[in-house]
Design a protein around this motif. Structure first.
Motif, PDB file in Angstrom:
ATOM      1  N   LEU B  27     -14.514  17.108 -17.054  1.00  0.00           N
ATOM      2  CA  LEU B  27     -14.791  17.888 -16.034  1.00  0.00           C
ATOM      3  C   LEU B  27     -14.137  17.516 -14.969  1.00  0.00           C
ATOM      4  CD1 LEU B  27     -16.299  20.513 -15.134  1.00  0.00           C
ATOM      5  CD2 LEU B  27     -18.321  19.111 -14.410  1.00  0.00           C
ATOM      6  N   VAL B  28     -13.006  18.083 -14.149  1.00  0.00           N
ATOM      7  CA  VAL B  28     -12.268  17.478 -13.157  1.00  0.00           C
ATOM      8  C   VAL B  28     -13.192  17.989 -11.766  1.00  0.00           C
ATOM      9  CG1 VAL B  28     -10.017  17.632 -11.821  1.00  0.00           C
ATOM     10  CG2 VAL B  28     -10.259  17.666 -14.196  1.00  0.00           C
ATOM     11  N   TYR B  29     -13.344  19.140 -11.540  1.00  0.00           N
ATOM     12  CA  TYR B  29     -13.903  19.499 -10.363  1.00  0.00           C
ATOM     13  C   TYR B  29     -15.275  20.445 -10.868  1.00  0.00           C
ATOM     14  CZ  TYR B  29     -10.416  19.016  -6.569  1.00  0.00           C
ATOM     15  OH  TYR B  29      -9.761  18.601  -5.787  1.00  0.00           O
ATOM     16  N   LYS B  30     -16.221  20.158  -9.977  1.00  0.00           N
ATOM     17  CA  LYS B  30     -17.562  20.842 -10.323  1.00  0.00           C
ATOM     18  C   LYS B  30     -17.907  21.284  -8.861  1.00  0.00           C
ATOM     19  CE  LYS B  30     -22.155  20.528 -12.140  1.00  0.00           C
ATOM     20  NZ  LYS B  30     -21.947  22.033 -12.786  1.00  0.00           N
ATOM     21  N   THR B  31     -17.828  22.848  -8.757  1.00  0.00           N
ATOM     22  CA  THR B  31     -18.238  23.226  -7.564  1.00  0.00           C
ATOM     23  C   THR B  31     -19.768  23.613  -7.713  1.00  0.00           C
ATOM     24  OG1 THR B  31     -16.000  23.851  -7.284  1.00  0.00           O
ATOM     25  CG2 THR B  31     -17.515  24.903  -5.897  1.00  0.00           C
ATOM     26  N   SER B  32     -20.698  23.457  -6.958  1.00  0.00           N
ATOM     27  CA  SER B  32     -21.923  24.062  -7.065  1.00  0.00           C
ATOM     28  C   SER B  32     -22.483  24.662  -5.466  1.00  0.00           C
ATOM     29  CB  SER B  32     -22.892  23.192  -7.315  1.00  0.00           C
ATOM     30  OG  SER B  32     -22.298  21.851  -7.728  1.00  0.00           O
ATOM     31  N   GLU B  33     -22.739  25.995  -5.734  1.00  0.00           N
ATOM     32  CA  GLU B  33     -23.323  26.673  -4.282  1.00  0.00           C
ATOM     33  C   GLU B  33     -22.366  26.250  -3.139  1.00  0.00           C
ATOM     34  OE1 GLU B  33     -27.298  27.036  -3.841  1.00  0.00           O
ATOM     35  OE2 GLU B  33     -27.778  27.011  -5.833  1.00  0.00           O
ATOM     36  N   LEU B  34     -21.181  26.424  -3.339  1.00  0.00           N
ATOM     37  CA  LEU B  34     -20.231  26.374  -2.046  1.00  0.00           C
ATOM     38  C   LEU B  34     -20.390  27.466  -1.316  1.00  0.00           C
ATOM     39  CD1 LEU B  34     -18.099  24.719  -0.781  1.00  0.00           C
ATOM     40  CD2 LEU B  34     -16.359  25.976  -2.171  1.00  0.00           C
ATOM     41  N   ASN B  35     -20.426  27.105  -0.097  1.00  0.00           N
ATOM     42  CA  ASN B  35     -20.481  28.485   1.026  1.00  0.00           C
ATOM     43  C   ASN B  35     -19.626  28.001   2.071  1.00  0.00           C
ATOM     44  OD1 ASN B  35     -22.519  30.809   0.348  1.00  0.00           O
ATOM     45  ND2 ASN B  35     -23.534  28.824   0.043  1.00  0.00           N
ATOM     46  N   LEU B  36     -18.794  28.889   2.424  1.00  0.00           N
ATOM     47  CA  LEU B  36     -17.978  28.622   3.732  1.00  0.00           C
ATOM     48  C   LEU B  36     -17.822  29.820   4.629  1.00  0.00           C
ATOM     49  CD1 LEU B  36     -14.501  26.853   3.632  1.00  0.00           C
ATOM     50  CD2 LEU B  36     -14.631  28.908   4.693  1.00  0.00           C
ATOM     51  N   TRP B  37     -17.940  29.430   5.959  1.00  0.00           N
ATOM     52  CA  TRP B  37     -17.703  30.269   6.921  1.00  0.00           C
ATOM     53  C   TRP B  37     -16.599  30.085   7.815  1.00  0.00           C
ATOM     54  CZ3 TRP B  37     -22.147  28.135   5.216  1.00  0.00           C
ATOM     55  CH2 TRP B  37     -23.310  29.126   4.808  1.00  0.00           C
ATOM     56  N   TYR B  38     -15.977  30.663   8.248  1.00  0.00           N
ATOM     57  CA  TYR B  38     -14.859  30.866   9.320  1.00  0.00           C
ATOM     58  C   TYR B  38     -15.637  31.471  10.664  1.00  0.00           C
ATOM     59  CZ  TYR B  38     -10.833  30.557   6.194  1.00  0.00           C
ATOM     60  OH  TYR B  38      -9.986  30.266   5.068  1.00  0.00           O
ATOM     61  N   GLY B  39     -16.182  30.612  11.368  1.00  0.00           N
ATOM     62  CA  GLY B  39     -16.914  31.143  12.459  1.00  0.00           C
ATOM     63  C   GLY B  39     -18.336  31.942  11.857  1.00  0.00           C
ATOM     64  N   ASP B  40     -18.279  33.073  11.985  1.00  0.00           N
ATOM     65  CA  ASP B  40     -19.249  33.993  11.466  1.00  0.00           C
ATOM     66  C   ASP B  40     -19.049  34.643  10.411  1.00  0.00           C
ATOM     67  OD1 ASP B  40     -20.824  33.263  13.815  1.00  0.00           O
ATOM     68  OD2 ASP B  40     -20.057  35.249  14.785  1.00  0.00           O
ATOM     69  N   ASN B  41     -17.528  34.622  10.029  1.00  0.00           N
ATOM     70  CA  ASN B  41     -17.112  35.322   8.688  1.00  0.00           C
ATOM     71  C   ASN B  41     -17.564  34.380   7.507  1.00  0.00           C
ATOM     72  OD1 ASN B  41     -15.755  36.441   6.635  1.00  0.00           O
ATOM     73  ND2 ASN B  41     -13.782  36.299   7.518  1.00  0.00           N
ATOM     74  N   HIS B  42     -18.288  34.957   6.575  1.00  0.00           N
ATOM     75  CA  HIS B  42     -18.979  34.188   5.465  1.00  0.00           C
ATOM     76  C   HIS B  42     -17.904  34.558   4.401  1.00  0.00           C
ATOM     77  CE1 HIS B  42     -22.737  33.198   2.938  1.00  0.00           C
ATOM     78  NE2 HIS B  42     -21.683  32.462   2.719  1.00  0.00           N
ATOM     79  N   ALA B  43     -16.881  33.519   4.283  1.00  0.00           N
ATOM     80  CA  ALA B  43     -15.501  33.821   3.121  1.00  0.00           C
ATOM     81  C   ALA B  43     -15.893  33.490   2.053  1.00  0.00           C
ATOM     82  CB  ALA B  43     -14.736  33.137   3.883  1.00  0.00           C
ATOM     83  N   LEU B  44     -16.810  32.430   1.552  1.00  0.00           N
ATOM     84  CA  LEU B  44     -17.045  32.032   0.309  1.00  0.00           C
ATOM     85  C   LEU B  44     -18.725  31.973   0.164  1.00  0.00           C
ATOM     86  CD1 LEU B  44     -14.537  29.109  -0.232  1.00  0.00           C
ATOM     87  CD2 LEU B  44     -14.430  31.492  -0.960  1.00  0.00           C
ATOM     88  N   LYS B  45     -19.154  32.613  -0.954  1.00  0.00           N
ATOM     89  CA  LYS B  45     -20.524  32.716  -1.105  1.00  0.00           C
ATOM     90  C   LYS B  45     -20.951  32.157  -2.250  1.00  0.00           C
ATOM     91  CE  LYS B  45     -19.940  37.140   1.427  1.00  0.00           C
ATOM     92  NZ  LYS B  45     -19.575  38.215   1.238  1.00  0.00           N
ATOM     93  N   ASN B  46     -21.757  31.235  -2.465  1.00  0.00           N
ATOM     94  CA  ASN B  46     -22.411  30.666  -3.571  1.00  0.00           C
ATOM     95  C   ASN B  46     -21.366  30.389  -4.836  1.00  0.00           C
ATOM     96  OD1 ASN B  46     -24.815  30.238  -2.693  1.00  0.00           O
ATOM     97  ND2 ASN B  46     -25.313  32.536  -2.562  1.00  0.00           N
ATOM     98  N   ILE B  47     -20.274  29.781  -4.614  1.00  0.00           N
ATOM     99  CA  ILE B  47     -19.424  29.741  -5.483  1.00  0.00           C
ATOM    100  C   ILE B  47     -19.724  28.598  -6.597  1.00  0.00           C
ATOM    101  CG2 ILE B  47     -17.046  29.042  -6.160  1.00  0.00           C
ATOM    102  CD1 ILE B  47     -16.697  31.470  -4.305  1.00  0.00           C
ATOM    103  N   ASP B  48     -19.748  28.809  -8.008  1.00  0.00           N
ATOM    104  CA  ASP B  48     -19.995  27.889  -8.812  1.00  0.00           C
ATOM    105  C   ASP B  48     -18.919  27.832  -9.819  1.00  0.00           C
ATOM    106  OD1 ASP B  48     -22.864  26.734  -8.511  1.00  0.00           O
ATOM    107  OD2 ASP B  48     -23.476  28.586  -8.766  1.00  0.00           O
ATOM    108  N   LEU B  49     -18.224  26.779  -9.921  1.00  0.00           N
ATOM    109  CA  LEU B  49     -17.008  26.703 -10.805  1.00  0.00           C
ATOM    110  C   LEU B  49     -16.664  25.416 -11.288  1.00  0.00           C
ATOM    111  CD1 LEU B  49     -15.343  29.613 -11.011  1.00  0.00           C
ATOM    112  CD2 LEU B  49     -13.774  28.447  -9.401  1.00  0.00           C
ATOM    113  N   ASP B  50     -16.425  25.432 -12.877  1.00  0.00           N
ATOM    114  CA  ASP B  50     -16.089  24.287 -13.105  1.00  0.00           C
ATOM    115  C   ASP B  50     -14.586  24.001 -13.862  1.00  0.00           C
ATOM    116  OD1 ASP B  50     -18.793  23.374 -13.014  1.00  0.00           O
ATOM    117  OD2 ASP B  50     -19.420  23.356 -15.067  1.00  0.00           O
ATOM    118  N   ILE B  51     -13.940  23.178 -13.402  1.00  0.00           N
ATOM    119  CA  ILE B  51     -12.760  23.104 -13.700  1.00  0.00           C
ATOM    120  C   ILE B  51     -12.222  21.906 -14.796  1.00  0.00           C
ATOM    121  CG2 ILE B  51     -10.331  22.732 -12.888  1.00  0.00           C
ATOM    122  CD1 ILE B  51     -11.388  24.648 -10.353  1.00  0.00           C
TER     123      ILE B  51
END
Ligand SMILES: Nc1ncnc2c1ncn2[C@@H]1O[C@H](COP(=O)(O)OP(=O)(O)OP(=O)(O)O)[C@@H](O)[C@H]1O
Ligand SMILES: [Mg+2]
Lengths: 292, 275
Positions: B27-51
């Motif tokens: 496993l190189v990258y393990k993304t868990s429950e990633l959320n990201l906001w640009y100000g109020d814009n919720h651009a990434l929602k609960n990302i789970d991804l294994d690379i």
């Protein structure tokens, strides 16, 4: 669709074209007016001054006799002044511009600084003269030295160069910064290797243009109390000195008719310096013009 | 690639990974429950991804769904945008990249990035390639020369530029510039290469070259590639993630997603019914 009547369009054609010609002539006249005034000015200055302009004029010290009067002290003084203004302003303004553009967070405080820099650029030069008189000449007891005048002039042109440097830094494409950061470069490495090399032509152009303004300024130096007449050269930045515009001002005030010609010769020397500096700025701009 | 530079590769034992899915790959990258906001814009929602290592992971999805945002988060390039907030975790080789102690420069020396628009520096071809290594403190001219040759060969552009290394990179064609940018990225000997639509500005022949390159590079690197081109994703990737409105709708083997998608929205997108 039959909303457009083409015979009417044809009828409107003529007035449109006539008004186009009218405005072209109007704008051309505006340009020619400016050029004409400049031409008259140059013609007067050159016909008046050319008789006094020779190699001796550049080499002689000022004198009470018009035929012996020379511009040497003032010319050298102007060069000394530039020697102080150029490094001081470049260092301070590039530093400020880098800080504001690259490091500072965009906050109310930085906006406040920004607005004030722009305001400072519009402050009359005589006000800077008063500031220089109180701070450098009196409080720091530098007298009417090269250093005092140089620092005063630096303050005067600083805002102009800061704004020019900021524009040059802003014009560096964000893709280039991203490429650098993307390889693990620090902010400083990115500034040093990517931002500055791309921004330097713009910074230098702005800097030289601002310097040429500093060379021509007289008011703040009058306020500082620079001598109008000086028969010796400065040996260090702490020495008294005078500059071309002061010398010219002095000559124009003399009662003898001949001194008007001497003043005109001084103006030719000053204008030549300005033209050389502006040409260097144009040269730098063309040579290093944006290659992205 | 180059014996003179040592390649520090931290191998950590994964505790919570499914060995079947791993196929013995790490496993190189393990993304868990990633959320990201640009100000109020919720651009990434609960990302789970294994690379996983030595795989090509494609990210597809309609415009504005957060693909670029996600891959820019993987090397924290997203922090250049003011007002970005994140929550959740991204572990790169076992370490959370959002940890205060994780230096962003350190992360980016291991995770290279190739951008949508070729962005060479206005310097010579040679200087472009050695930029990264020099930044990392490598000064030995012999080593740098070797890096230049190896990287340009790696990016399949050596033969085209070997006689003009000192010419300005802006004299290259768009496709050559993009391969130069790939070479520049290889020169830092990364572990992962992030590519954001690397072929969208290229003609079909240059695109093909870059695609072949990706196939070759995955033997050494792990590659994450954003693309709008379904055929490209199908051709070159091992796994595909379908993003929609900031969410991962489906993430599985590329064969499966293109032949038998589990979600109706994935099917609609890849068959061109929306997006
Ligand atoms: N710098 C930014 N500031 C504010 N919002 C942004 C910024 N960049 C992207 N966004 C928003 O985040 C969302 C995701 O954008 P992103 O660029 O990740 O989309 P994308 O999937 O890469 O799209 P495309 O396929 O068009 O490149 C969009 O709603 C976009 O408006
Ligand atoms: Mg994008």
């Amino acid at each position: 669709m039959k909303l457009i009547d083409h015979t009417k369009v044809l009828k409107h054609m003529k007035p449109r074209i006539v008004s186009n010609i009218f405005f072209r002539l109007l704008f051309m006249a505006a340009t020619i007016f400016g050029l004409l005034i400049l031409g008259i000015l140059l013609y007067r200055v050159i016909t008046q001054g050319i008789g006094y302009l020779d190699f001796q004029f550049l080499q002689n010290l000022p004198s009470r006799k018009p035929e012996q009067a020379g511009v040497k002290t003032a010319l050298i003084g102007t060069i000394w002044l530039m020697g102080v203004v150029a490094p001081v302003t470049l260092l301070l303004s590039v530093g400020t511009a880098i800080y504001l553009e690259e490091y500072a967070q965009k906050s109310r405080f930085t906006r406040f600084i920004q607005v004030n820099i722009s305001n400072l650029a519009g402050v009359p030069s005589i006000v800077f003269g008063l500031l220089g008189l109180t701070v450098f000449v009196r409080a720091l007891a530098l007298g009417t030295s090269v250093l005092a005048a140089g620092l005063t002039m630096s303050l005067l042109v600083l805002p102009i160069i800061i704004v020019a440097s900021q524009e040059a830094i802003k014009a560096v494409p964000k893709e280039l910064r991203e490429a650098s950061y993307g390889m693990g470069a620090t902010k400083w490495q990115t500034i040093l290797h990517v931002v500055l090399p791309a921004a330097i032509p713009g910074i230098l152009t702005g800097g030289i243009l601002a310097l040429s303004r500093a060379i021509g300024e007289t008011a703040p130096l009058v306020v500082l109390g620079l001598p109008l007449f000086l028969a010796f050269l400065p040996k260090s930045v702490f020495d008294m000195f005078t500059v071309l515009p002061m010398q010219i001002y002095n000559w124009t005030g003399r009662p003898q008719e001949e001194f008007q010609g001497v003043a005109a010769a001084g103006i030719i020397v000053l204008l030549t310096m300005l033209i050389i500096m502006n040409s260097i700025a144009v040269f730098i701009r063309n040579k290093f013009q944006k290659r992205y | 690639m180059n014996a003179t530079i040592e390649k520090p590769r931290v191998r950590l034992v994964m505790t919570d990974t499914n060995r079947d899915a791993l196929q013995n790959k790490e496993l190189v990258y393990k993304t868990s429950e990633l959320n990201l906001w640009y100000g109020d814009n919720h651009a990434l929602k609960n990302i789970d991804l294994d690379i996983y290592e030595n795989e090509v992971t494609a990210i597809i999805g309609p415009s504005g769904c957060g693909k670029s945002t996600y891959i820019k988060t993987l090397n924290r390039m997203i922090e250049l945008v003011p007002g970005v907030k994140t929550s959740g975790k991204i572990e790169y080789r076992g370490r959370n990249i959002f940890d205060k102690s994780y230096g962003v420069e350190e992360l980016r020396t291991r995770v290279g990035m190739v951008f949508q628009k070729p962005n060479p520096f206005p310097k010579s071809i040679y200087e472009n390639v050695v930029y990264g290594p020099k930044i990392h403190g490598i000064k030995d001219k012999k080593v740098l020369d070797q890096i230049v040759e190896e990287s340009l060969k790696g990016a399949a552009i050596w033969d085209e530029v070997k006689d003009r290394l000192n010419e300005n990179a802006f004299g290259l064609s768009g496709g050559q510039q993009q391969r130069l940018c790939i070479a520049r990225c290889l020169a830092i000997e990364p572990d992962v290469i992030l590519m954001d639509e690397p072929t969208s500005a290229l003609d079909p022949i240059s695109t093909l070259k870059v695609e072949e390159l990706v196939q070759k590079l995955k033997k050494e690197f792990s590659i994450i590639i954003v693309t709008h081109n379904m055929q490209q994703a199908a051709r070159i990737s091992d796994k595909t993630a379908f993003f929609l409105n900031g969410e991962v709708i489906e993430f599985t083997n590329t064969d499966k997603i293109f032949s038998n998608p589990a979600d109706k929205r994935t099917e609609d997108y890849i068959t061109g019914r929306f997006g």
